[in-house]
Design a protein around this motif. Structure first.
Motif, PDB file in Angstrom:
ATOM      1  N   THR A   1       0.846  -1.178   0.000  1.00  0.00           N
ATOM      2  CA  THR A   1       0.000   0.000   0.000  1.00  0.00           C
ATOM      3  C   THR A   1       0.885   1.232   0.000  1.00  0.00           C
ATOM      4  O   THR A   1       1.862   1.304   0.728  1.00  0.00           O
ATOM      5  CB  THR A   1      -0.907   0.061   1.245  1.00  0.00           C
ATOM      6  OG1 THR A   1      -0.091   0.073   2.411  1.00  0.00           O
ATOM      7  CG2 THR A   1      -1.855  -1.111   1.291  1.00  0.00           C
TER       8      THR A   1
ATOM      9  N   TYR B   1      -9.915   5.880  -4.672  1.00  0.00           N
ATOM     10  CA  TYR B   1      -9.786   4.476  -5.052  1.00  0.00           C
ATOM     11  C   TYR B   1      -9.883   4.200  -6.545  1.00  0.00           C
ATOM     12  O   TYR B   1      -9.750   3.053  -6.953  1.00  0.00           O
ATOM     13  CB  TYR B   1     -10.838   3.630  -4.323  1.00  0.00           C
ATOM     14  CG  TYR B   1     -10.757   3.728  -2.826  1.00  0.00           C
ATOM     15  CD1 TYR B   1      -9.565   3.488  -2.158  1.00  0.00           C
ATOM     16  CD2 TYR B   1     -11.875   4.072  -2.073  1.00  0.00           C
ATOM     17  CE1 TYR B   1      -9.487   3.591  -0.772  1.00  0.00           C
ATOM     18  CE2 TYR B   1     -11.806   4.164  -0.692  1.00  0.00           C
ATOM     19  CZ  TYR B   1     -10.607   3.926  -0.053  1.00  0.00           C
ATOM     20  OH  TYR B   1     -10.542   4.018   1.317  1.00  0.00           O
TER      21      TYR B   1
ATOM     22  N   LYS C   1      -6.448   2.690  -7.540  1.00  0.00           N
ATOM     23  CA  LYS C   1      -5.688   1.923  -6.554  1.00  0.00           C
ATOM     24  C   LYS C   1      -5.788   0.437  -6.848  1.00  0.00           C
ATOM     25  O   LYS C   1      -6.834  -0.049  -7.252  1.00  0.00           O
ATOM     26  CB  LYS C   1      -6.193   2.194  -5.129  1.00  0.00           C
ATOM     27  CG  LYS C   1      -6.089   3.644  -4.717  1.00  0.00           C
ATOM     28  CD  LYS C   1      -4.645   4.115  -4.674  1.00  0.00           C
ATOM     29  CE  LYS C   1      -4.575   5.528  -4.152  1.00  0.00           C
ATOM     30  NZ  LYS C   1      -3.646   6.371  -4.831  1.00  0.00           N
ATOM     31  N   ASN C   2      -4.685  -0.280  -6.625  1.00  0.00           N
ATOM     32  CA  ASN C   2      -4.642  -1.700  -6.940  1.00  0.00           C
ATOM     33  C   ASN C   2      -4.291  -2.579  -5.751  1.00  0.00           C
ATOM     34  O   ASN C   2      -4.005  -3.749  -5.923  1.00  0.00           O
ATOM     35  CB  ASN C   2      -3.638  -1.962  -8.066  1.00  0.00           C
ATOM     36  CG  ASN C   2      -4.064  -1.290  -9.345  1.00  0.00           C
ATOM     37  OD1 ASN C   2      -5.211  -1.379  -9.746  1.00  0.00           O
ATOM     38  ND2 ASN C   2      -3.146  -0.587  -9.987  1.00  0.00           N
TER      39      ASN C   2
ATOM     40  N   ARG D   1      -4.516  -5.043  -2.574  1.00  0.00           N
ATOM     41  CA  ARG D   1      -5.403  -6.174  -2.288  1.00  0.00           C
ATOM     42  C   ARG D   1      -6.125  -5.932  -0.971  1.00  0.00           C
ATOM     43  O   ARG D   1      -5.521  -5.499  -0.001  1.00  0.00           O
ATOM     44  CB  ARG D   1      -4.598  -7.465  -2.251  1.00  0.00           C
ATOM     45  CG  ARG D   1      -3.964  -7.782  -3.610  1.00  0.00           C
ATOM     46  CD  ARG D   1      -3.349  -9.147  -3.682  1.00  0.00           C
ATOM     47  NE  ARG D   1      -4.228 -10.233  -3.294  1.00  0.00           N
ATOM     48  CZ  ARG D   1      -5.219 -10.750  -4.035  1.00  0.00           C
ATOM     49  NH1 ARG D   1      -5.464 -10.236  -5.217  1.00  0.00           N
ATOM     50  NH2 ARG D   1      -5.943 -11.745  -3.598  1.00  0.00           N
TER      51      ARG D   1
ATOM     52  N   TYR E   1     -13.454  -3.781   0.147  1.00  0.00           N
ATOM     53  CA  TYR E   1     -14.138  -2.485   0.153  1.00  0.00           C
ATOM     54  C   TYR E   1     -15.448  -2.623   0.919  1.00  0.00           C
ATOM     55  O   TYR E   1     -16.205  -3.565   0.701  1.00  0.00           O
ATOM     56  CB  TYR E   1     -14.419  -2.030  -1.276  1.00  0.00           C
ATOM     57  CG  TYR E   1     -13.170  -1.672  -2.029  1.00  0.00           C
ATOM     58  CD1 TYR E   1     -12.727  -0.356  -2.079  1.00  0.00           C
ATOM     59  CD2 TYR E   1     -12.422  -2.646  -2.692  1.00  0.00           C
ATOM     60  CE1 TYR E   1     -11.562  -0.018  -2.766  1.00  0.00           C
ATOM     61  CE2 TYR E   1     -11.265  -2.314  -3.379  1.00  0.00           C
ATOM     62  CZ  TYR E   1     -10.844  -1.000  -3.409  1.00  0.00           C
ATOM     63  OH  TYR E   1      -9.694  -0.678  -4.079  1.00  0.00           O
TER      64      TYR E   1
ATOM     65  N   ARG F   1     -14.473  -7.168  -3.216  1.00  0.00           N
ATOM     66  CA  ARG F   1     -13.089  -7.582  -3.011  1.00  0.00           C
ATOM     67  C   ARG F   1     -12.240  -6.978  -4.129  1.00  0.00           C
ATOM     68  O   ARG F   1     -12.711  -6.784  -5.248  1.00  0.00           O
ATOM     69  CB  ARG F   1     -12.958  -9.105  -3.050  1.00  0.00           C
ATOM     70  CG  ARG F   1     -13.461  -9.821  -1.839  1.00  0.00           C
ATOM     71  CD  ARG F   1     -12.516  -9.752  -0.655  1.00  0.00           C
ATOM     72  NE  ARG F   1     -11.188 -10.218  -1.027  1.00  0.00           N
ATOM     73  CZ  ARG F   1     -10.067  -9.793  -0.467  1.00  0.00           C
ATOM     74  NH1 ARG F   1     -10.093  -8.897   0.491  1.00  0.00           N
ATOM     75  NH2 ARG F   1      -8.905 -10.250  -0.864  1.00  0.00           N
ATOM     76  N   SER F   2     -11.008  -6.711  -3.812  1.00  0.00           N
ATOM     77  CA  SER F   2     -10.112  -6.104  -4.803  1.00  0.00           C
ATOM     78  C   SER F   2      -9.883  -7.015  -6.002  1.00  0.00           C
ATOM     79  O   SER F   2      -9.591  -6.523  -7.098  1.00  0.00           O
ATOM     80  CB  SER F   2      -8.774  -5.735  -4.157  1.00  0.00           C
ATOM     81  OG  SER F   2      -8.143  -6.890  -3.631  1.00  0.00           O
ATOM     82  N   ASP F   3     -10.027  -8.339  -5.833  1.00  0.00           N
ATOM     83  CA  ASP F   3      -9.817  -9.218  -6.987  1.00  0.00           C
ATOM     84  C   ASP F   3     -10.956  -9.134  -8.002  1.00  0.00           C
ATOM     85  O   ASP F   3     -10.850  -9.667  -9.102  1.00  0.00           O
ATOM     86  CB  ASP F   3      -9.546 -10.659  -6.567  1.00  0.00           C
ATOM     87  CG  ASP F   3     -10.616 -11.259  -5.667  1.00  0.00           C
ATOM     88  OD1 ASP F   3     -11.667 -10.631  -5.449  1.00  0.00           O
ATOM     89  OD2 ASP F   3     -10.386 -12.374  -5.176  1.00  0.00           O
TER      90      ASP F   3
ATOM     91  N   LYS G   1     -11.969  -6.017  -8.839  1.00  0.00           N
ATOM     92  CA  LYS G   1     -11.775  -4.641  -9.317  1.00  0.00           C
ATOM     93  C   LYS G   1     -11.020  -4.689 -10.637  1.00  0.00           C
ATOM     94  O   LYS G   1     -10.162  -5.543 -10.845  1.00  0.00           O
ATOM     95  CB  LYS G   1     -10.976  -3.840  -8.276  1.00  0.00           C
ATOM     96  CG  LYS G   1     -10.913  -2.345  -8.529  1.00  0.00           C
ATOM     97  CD  LYS G   1     -10.276  -1.645  -7.315  1.00  0.00           C
ATOM     98  CE  LYS G   1     -10.385  -0.151  -7.424  1.00  0.00           C
ATOM     99  NZ  LYS G   1      -9.446   0.454  -8.327  1.00  0.00           N
TER     100      LYS G   1
ATOM    101  N   PRO H   1     -13.821   3.872  -9.245  1.00  0.00           N
ATOM    102  CA  PRO H   1     -13.477   2.471  -9.029  1.00  0.00           C
ATOM    103  C   PRO H   1     -14.551   1.574  -9.630  1.00  0.00           C
ATOM    104  O   PRO H   1     -15.742   1.833  -9.472  1.00  0.00           O
ATOM    105  CB  PRO H   1     -13.417   2.326  -7.508  1.00  0.00           C
ATOM    106  CG  PRO H   1     -13.965   3.573  -6.932  1.00  0.00           C
ATOM    107  CD  PRO H   1     -14.024   4.606  -8.007  1.00  0.00           C
TER     108      PRO H   1
ATOM    109  N   PHE I   1     -11.784   1.167   2.498  1.00  0.00           N
ATOM    110  CA  PHE I   1     -10.935   0.081   2.058  1.00  0.00           C
ATOM    111  C   PHE I   1     -10.129  -0.460   3.224  1.00  0.00           C
ATOM    112  O   PHE I   1      -9.542   0.310   3.984  1.00  0.00           O
ATOM    113  CB  PHE I   1      -9.993   0.558   0.956  1.00  0.00           C
ATOM    114  CG  PHE I   1      -9.059  -0.503   0.466  1.00  0.00           C
ATOM    115  CD1 PHE I   1      -7.711  -0.456   0.803  1.00  0.00           C
ATOM    116  CD2 PHE I   1      -9.528  -1.544  -0.298  1.00  0.00           C
ATOM    117  CE1 PHE I   1      -6.851  -1.446   0.359  1.00  0.00           C
ATOM    118  CE2 PHE I   1      -8.663  -2.534  -0.761  1.00  0.00           C
ATOM    119  CZ  PHE I   1      -7.324  -2.492  -0.417  1.00  0.00           C
TER     120      PHE I   1
END
Length: 173
Positions: A14, A75, A78-79, A81, A84, A95-97, A99, A107, A166
């Motif tokens: 991060t 966001y 932003k990448n 992991r 949210y 989930r970030s996966d 995104k 986002p 996040f």
């Protein structure tokens, strides 16, 4: 101490700014008795009560369906992991996966974390026919969903950053 924080941010993937934004955004929740990352019970809170609790910018977006300007939210690009959550009530949303880079300025996700985490409402405002995405726990406006996303769903949940909190993986709830 500062060096230790910088090293921690680098090791966890991060950026210092992203981590600081997360801490800043969740810090204000101690005055919100309705905020919970684990409770999924529907809330019946009046807009007058939310207005006392939420920041003016979050209230405008979440309760009055305002939209943040594209490419300005924290966001959109932003990448990291993680997960949210709804910035109003803490409901787990994405989930970030799920995104993806849609380059629309907000986002974007191709699916919600679970089927009942969001609800949908027809939105014919601003001369367009769209589908609004609302937090299923607190009925707050999150953004809109479109049919131009990637596989496997073909959906694009186009969300306002201000409506999201996040939590990076590994930091706990």
């Amino acid at each position: 101490m500062r060096l230790a924080l910088i090293v921690f941010a680098i090791l966890t993937g991060t950026a210092c700014g992203a981590n600081a934004q997360h801490l800043k955004s969740t810090k204000g929740h101690e005055n919100n008795p309705y905020y919970s990352n684990t409770d999924t019970k529907h809330l019946a809170v009046s807009d007058a009560e939310w207005k006392k609790i939420l920041s003016p910018a979050l209230y405008a977006t979440a309760r009055e369906q305002a939209t943040e300007r594209p490419f300005t939210g924290q966001y959109w690009d932003k990448n990291a992991r993680g997960t949210y959550y709804c910035a109003v009530c803490g409901n787990e949303l994405f989930r970030s996966d799920a995104k993806f880079a849609s380059n629309c300025g907000w986002p974007s996700f191709y699916q919600a974390v679970r089927k009942n985490s969001v609800i949908y409402k027809e939105d014919n405002s601003v001369g367009m026919q769209r589908t609004e995405v609302i937090c299923a726990r607190c009925d707050s406006h999150l953004g809109h969903i479109f049919d131009d996303g990637p596989p496997p769903t073909g959906k694009r949940f186009c969300m306002n950053s201000i409506s999201l909190d996040f939590q990076p993986d590994g930091l706990g709830k």
